[in-house]
Design a protein around this motif. Sequence first.
Motif, PDB file in Angstrom:
ATOM      1  N   LEU B 119       0.841  -1.211   0.000  1.00  0.00           N
ATOM      2  CA  LEU B 119       0.000   0.000   0.000  1.00  0.00           C
ATOM      3  C   LEU B 119       0.872   1.255   0.000  1.00  0.00           C
ATOM      4  O   LEU B 119       0.600   2.214  -0.719  1.00  0.00           O
ATOM      5  N   GLY B 120       1.918   1.226   0.816  1.00  0.00           N
ATOM      6  CA  GLY B 120       2.797   2.388   0.916  1.00  0.00           C
ATOM      7  C   GLY B 120       3.496   2.666  -0.396  1.00  0.00           C
ATOM      8  O   GLY B 120       3.576   3.813  -0.841  1.00  0.00           O
ATOM      9  N   ILE B 121       3.986   1.611  -1.037  1.00  0.00           N
ATOM     10  CA  ILE B 121       4.704   1.820  -2.301  1.00  0.00           C
ATOM     11  C   ILE B 121       3.755   2.359  -3.360  1.00  0.00           C
ATOM     12  O   ILE B 121       4.117   3.227  -4.153  1.00  0.00           O
ATOM     13  N   GLU B 122       2.505   1.898  -3.343  1.00  0.00           N
ATOM     14  CA  GLU B 122       1.536   2.432  -4.302  1.00  0.00           C
ATOM     15  C   GLU B 122       1.209   3.886  -3.990  1.00  0.00           C
ATOM     16  O   GLU B 122       1.133   4.720  -4.884  1.00  0.00           O
ATOM     17  N   THR B 123       1.026   4.203  -2.698  1.00  0.00           N
ATOM     18  CA  THR B 123       0.717   5.585  -2.332  1.00  0.00           C
ATOM     19  C   THR B 123       1.891   6.502  -2.641  1.00  0.00           C
ATOM     20  O   THR B 123       1.719   7.675  -2.923  1.00  0.00           O
ATOM     21  N   LEU B 124       3.077   5.934  -2.605  1.00  0.00           N
ATOM     22  CA  LEU B 124       4.266   6.713  -2.950  1.00  0.00           C
ATOM     23  C   LEU B 124       4.334   6.932  -4.456  1.00  0.00           C
ATOM     24  O   LEU B 124       4.728   8.003  -4.920  1.00  0.00           O
ATOM     25  N   SER B 125       3.926   5.928  -5.235  1.00  0.00           N
ATOM     26  CA  SER B 125       4.155   5.988  -6.684  1.00  0.00           C
ATOM     27  C   SER B 125       3.064   6.730  -7.435  1.00  0.00           C
ATOM     28  O   SER B 125       3.364   7.515  -8.331  1.00  0.00           O
ATOM     29  N   ILE B 126       1.800   6.486  -7.071  1.00  0.00           N
ATOM     30  CA  ILE B 126       0.721   7.001  -7.918  1.00  0.00           C
ATOM     31  C   ILE B 126       0.726   8.528  -8.015  1.00  0.00           C
ATOM     32  O   ILE B 126       0.628   9.076  -9.117  1.00  0.00           O
ATOM     33  N   PRO B 127       0.901   9.277  -6.895  1.00  0.00           N
ATOM     34  CA  PRO B 127       1.000  10.727  -7.074  1.00  0.00           C
ATOM     35  C   PRO B 127       2.200  11.124  -7.945  1.00  0.00           C
ATOM     36  O   PRO B 127       2.128  12.101  -8.690  1.00  0.00           O
ATOM     37  N   LEU B 128       3.266  10.310  -7.883  1.00  0.00           N
ATOM     38  CA  LEU B 128       4.455  10.669  -8.667  1.00  0.00           C
ATOM     39  C   LEU B 128       4.227  10.493 -10.160  1.00  0.00           C
ATOM     40  O   LEU B 128       4.765  11.246 -10.963  1.00  0.00           O
ATOM     41  N   TYR B 129       3.431   9.478 -10.545  1.00  0.00           N
ATOM     42  CA  TYR B 129       3.119   9.336 -11.974  1.00  0.00           C
ATOM     43  C   TYR B 129       2.466  10.609 -12.472  1.00  0.00           C
ATOM     44  O   TYR B 129       2.742  11.080 -13.581  1.00  0.00           O
ATOM     45  N   VAL B 130       1.563  11.160 -11.650  1.00  0.00           N
ATOM     46  CA  VAL B 130       0.859  12.379 -12.049  1.00  0.00           C
ATOM     47  C   VAL B 130       1.818  13.564 -12.053  1.00  0.00           C
ATOM     48  O   VAL B 130       1.840  14.367 -12.988  1.00  0.00           O
ATOM     49  N   LEU B 131       2.635  13.666 -10.990  1.00  0.00           N
ATOM     50  CA  LEU B 131       3.552  14.800 -10.885  1.00  0.00           C
ATOM     51  C   LEU B 131       4.528  14.811 -12.055  1.00  0.00           C
ATOM     52  O   LEU B 131       4.871  15.869 -12.579  1.00  0.00           O
ATOM     53  N   ALA B 132       4.968  13.629 -12.490  1.00  0.00           N
ATOM     54  CA  ALA B 132       5.904  13.561 -13.612  1.00  0.00           C
ATOM     55  C   ALA B 132       5.281  14.160 -14.869  1.00  0.00           C
ATOM     56  O   ALA B 132       5.982  14.725 -15.702  1.00  0.00           O
ATOM     57  N   GLY B 133       3.950  14.059 -14.990  1.00  0.00           N
ATOM     58  CA  GLY B 133       3.293  14.601 -16.168  1.00  0.00           C
ATOM     59  C   GLY B 133       2.636  15.937 -15.919  1.00  0.00           C
ATOM     60  O   GLY B 133       1.784  16.365 -16.691  1.00  0.00           O
ATOM     61  N   SER B 134       3.030  16.626 -14.825  1.00  0.00           N
ATOM     62  CA  SER B 134       2.279  17.827 -14.453  1.00  0.00           C
ATOM     63  C   SER B 134       2.570  19.016 -15.363  1.00  0.00           C
ATOM     64  O   SER B 134       1.878  20.018 -15.298  1.00  0.00           O
ATOM     65  N   LYS B 135       3.594  18.921 -16.218  1.00  0.00           N
ATOM     66  CA  LYS B 135       3.788  19.968 -17.227  1.00  0.00           C
ATOM     67  C   LYS B 135       3.012  19.507 -18.453  1.00  0.00           C
ATOM     68  O   LYS B 135       3.558  18.875 -19.355  1.00  0.00           O
ATOM     69  N   LYS B 136       1.710  19.824 -18.475  1.00  0.00           N
ATOM     70  CA  LYS B 136       0.817  19.102 -19.384  1.00  0.00           C
ATOM     71  C   LYS B 136       1.068  19.353 -20.852  1.00  0.00           C
ATOM     72  O   LYS B 136       0.759  18.526 -21.690  1.00  0.00           O
ATOM     73  N   PHE B 137       1.644  20.506 -21.198  1.00  0.00           N
ATOM     74  CA  PHE B 137       1.809  20.792 -22.612  1.00  0.00           C
ATOM     75  C   PHE B 137       3.191  20.428 -23.121  1.00  0.00           C
ATOM     76  O   PHE B 137       3.509  20.702 -24.257  1.00  0.00           O
ATOM     77  N   SER B 138       3.989  19.831 -22.258  1.00  0.00           N
ATOM     78  CA  SER B 138       5.312  19.394 -22.702  1.00  0.00           C
ATOM     79  C   SER B 138       5.240  17.925 -23.083  1.00  0.00           C
ATOM     80  O   SER B 138       4.821  17.075 -22.293  1.00  0.00           O
ATOM     81  N   LEU B 139       5.653  17.645 -24.299  1.00  0.00           N
ATOM     82  CA  LEU B 139       5.585  16.268 -24.793  1.00  0.00           C
ATOM     83  C   LEU B 139       6.490  15.352 -23.966  1.00  0.00           C
ATOM     84  O   LEU B 139       6.147  14.212 -23.663  1.00  0.00           O
ATOM     85  N   ARG B 140       7.656  15.885 -23.570  1.00  0.00           N
ATOM     86  CA  ARG B 140       8.603  15.078 -22.813  1.00  0.00           C
ATOM     87  C   ARG B 140       8.036  14.700 -21.449  1.00  0.00           C
ATOM     88  O   ARG B 140       8.235  13.604 -20.948  1.00  0.00           O
ATOM     89  N   SER B 141       7.308  15.669 -20.868  1.00  0.00           N
ATOM     90  CA  SER B 141       6.706  15.401 -19.561  1.00  0.00           C
ATOM     91  C   SER B 141       5.637  14.327 -19.685  1.00  0.00           C
ATOM     92  O   SER B 141       5.541  13.419 -18.846  1.00  0.00           O
ATOM     93  N   ASN B 142       4.826  14.407 -20.751  1.00  0.00           N
ATOM     94  CA  ASN B 142       3.806  13.376 -20.962  1.00  0.00           C
ATOM     95  C   ASN B 142       4.453  12.014 -21.124  1.00  0.00           C
ATOM     96  O   ASN B 142       3.989  11.017 -20.563  1.00  0.00           O
ATOM     97  N   GLU B 143       5.530  12.002 -21.918  1.00  0.00           N
ATOM     98  CA  GLU B 143       6.226  10.741 -22.157  1.00  0.00           C
ATOM     99  C   GLU B 143       6.761  10.179 -20.841  1.00  0.00           C
ATOM    100  O   GLU B 143       6.607   8.991 -20.547  1.00  0.00           O
ATOM    101  N   ALA B 144       7.365  11.070 -20.046  1.00  0.00           N
ATOM    102  CA  ALA B 144       7.936  10.635 -18.774  1.00  0.00           C
ATOM    103  C   ALA B 144       6.850  10.019 -17.895  1.00  0.00           C
ATOM    104  O   ALA B 144       7.023   8.947 -17.311  1.00  0.00           O
ATOM    105  N   SER B 145       5.711  10.711 -17.838  1.00  0.00           N
ATOM    106  CA  SER B 145       4.627  10.240 -16.979  1.00  0.00           C
ATOM    107  C   SER B 145       4.137   8.874 -17.432  1.00  0.00           C
ATOM    108  O   SER B 145       3.967   7.945 -16.626  1.00  0.00           O
TER     109      SER B 145
END
Lengths: 166, 458
Positions: B119-145
């Motif tokens: 549970l902890g590892i999931e709670t740690l990871s799922i917000p990070l998937y979103v944060l990695a893509g938080s620059k929504k108009f950058s293609l690289r950020s989308n790819e990273a996410s």
Amino acid sequence: MSLLFYILAALSVLTGLGVVLARNPINSVLSLIACFLTIAGHYVLLNAQFLAVVHVIVYTGAIMVLFLFVIMLMDMNRANEPHKKWTTKLAATLSGCLLLLVLLASTAKVMLGGPAPVLSPDMGLIKNLGMVLYRDYLYPFETSAILFLSAMVGAMVLGKHEPKKI
Amino acid sequence: MAALISIAVFGIALLYIELTNSKKIQLPLAVVGLLVTLGLTVMQWNHPSSSFNNMAVTDNYSVAFNASILLSTMFVVLLSAYYYEDVKQHVAEIMALMLFTVFGAFLITSFSNMIMLFLGIETLSIPLYVLAGSKKFSLRSNEASFKYFLMGAFASAILLLGITLVYGASATFQLSAISDYVNNTKQLPGIFYMGIILILVGFSFKVAAAPFHFWTPDVYEGSPTLITAFMATVVKIAGFAAFYRLFSSAFSSIATFWEPLLWGMIILTLLISNFAALLQKGVKRLLAYSSISHAGFLLLGIIALNKLSAGGIFYYTLAYSLATIPAFGVLILVKNHRNSDDSIDAFNGLAKKNPLLAIVMSVALLSMAGIPITAGFFAKYYIFVAAIDSGYILLTIFAVLAAVLGVFYYFRLLNAMFLKEGEAEKIKIPVVFGISLLITTILTLAMGVFPDYIIKLL
């Protein structure tokens, strides 16, 4: 009770066949819904009411509706269905056979070992489930709330339409 | 427990504050939340407790790691004032997601049950998937996410399968009970060993150790720089805290089985990361490979598995975080002034016009390289001592050579800053940003001069 089981089992098999054999994908999904409903019936027979209700709500309700939406959006007609490569077919056949092997092996093990001992006839009752969930496993239950909350917030952040570039 | 509740409450409060859409409240609230939680965490020092049927344990080990996670998050949040200056939308949500990540990190630093680990590892990871893509108009950020999400989901599934197999063999999720099971069983079943291998794979993905490091350079490069700094520090601290807690308690009696695997992974990690880093042109990618190589050094602490390990890993992760945050901070400033050019050439002649930034960056790089009077030197020293103490002489020699190789690419950047000519202009350092950079630099030097205070904690 036994008669009910056989009727349900026959229905499950028939609807299951319907999923695979139906030409129209919509019919296929509708058969799958019927199949899931009969399986929920099996759960009730096994005295697992909670599982039956959750099964109906989650699988028959939410996931199947999602399936239907996807199929309707994709507009799958016979005409534009892409021709599958033989490697894809081979992979599909292989994985299907492997699954059959696993199922047969586990069934054989259960059959040969005689009937499984009944742990407790009312194990699946909601009361017992509640005791386990809210007493023994309260901590993971509560903390998963934050997990789901962050997933929802994340979906909002990523999915919301932006009026202009940020 | 109070600290856990506090971080969750402040995270939810930040979501409500988003309604006001005023950054004047958002940032201070996040900082106050982190400070309050830090206070509550430190209060638990020397007060070990366990709660919820022994599913969560608070001991000095978890308190120390939690405090270091909170400190790192706070420095990152302080950098965010400048980073998100022009961003109108979702700033509070991004901060809330950061706090939720910290929540997940708390769960895995203090777990004593495999369910909580997952549970902890999931709670740690799922917000990070979103944060990695938080620059929504950058293609690289989308790819990273997307890349991070796909690979991370697979790694989580593998970890979960491993946990299931271990449960299948031992019929318990509790770490102490698994340990008892290992000690009392003469012939362990094959699925137990398979479970350990899968758990090891899942963990090495999360902490970015070779051969499961492939996602790291792309994700670190594509994500917004601030998020990269957050990912590189918090995930690594929490990941290693959980890694060591699991393998030192549940699987310590069958160390002979998994230590050879880890041995191979350390060699691979140090080899691949250091050679790949030598070839990098972009600073962000270079720091990504450097983060992989640090994972290699940290694994030495886990393979050593003696009483020096916990302190060594704690000291190393803290020193690494305090060096990584200012390095990414300076990168943010330089990148902004060079039209998002993050190659090493962008740092040419930085020292002449911006001596403060150059000094901050140098201290950070020297600490990462492990040069004395910075924290990085003692970090490597304690890890090596722990490894030698357990008899891994050959491996330690290899790691020392890898560290020497590391000095090369860090000095390429130093060379660019101090010796090369460049058309650098004066870069204005925002106040809050500067405070974060200065404190981390001073702490890095202080930890290098007085290492005893930190290492004696655990």
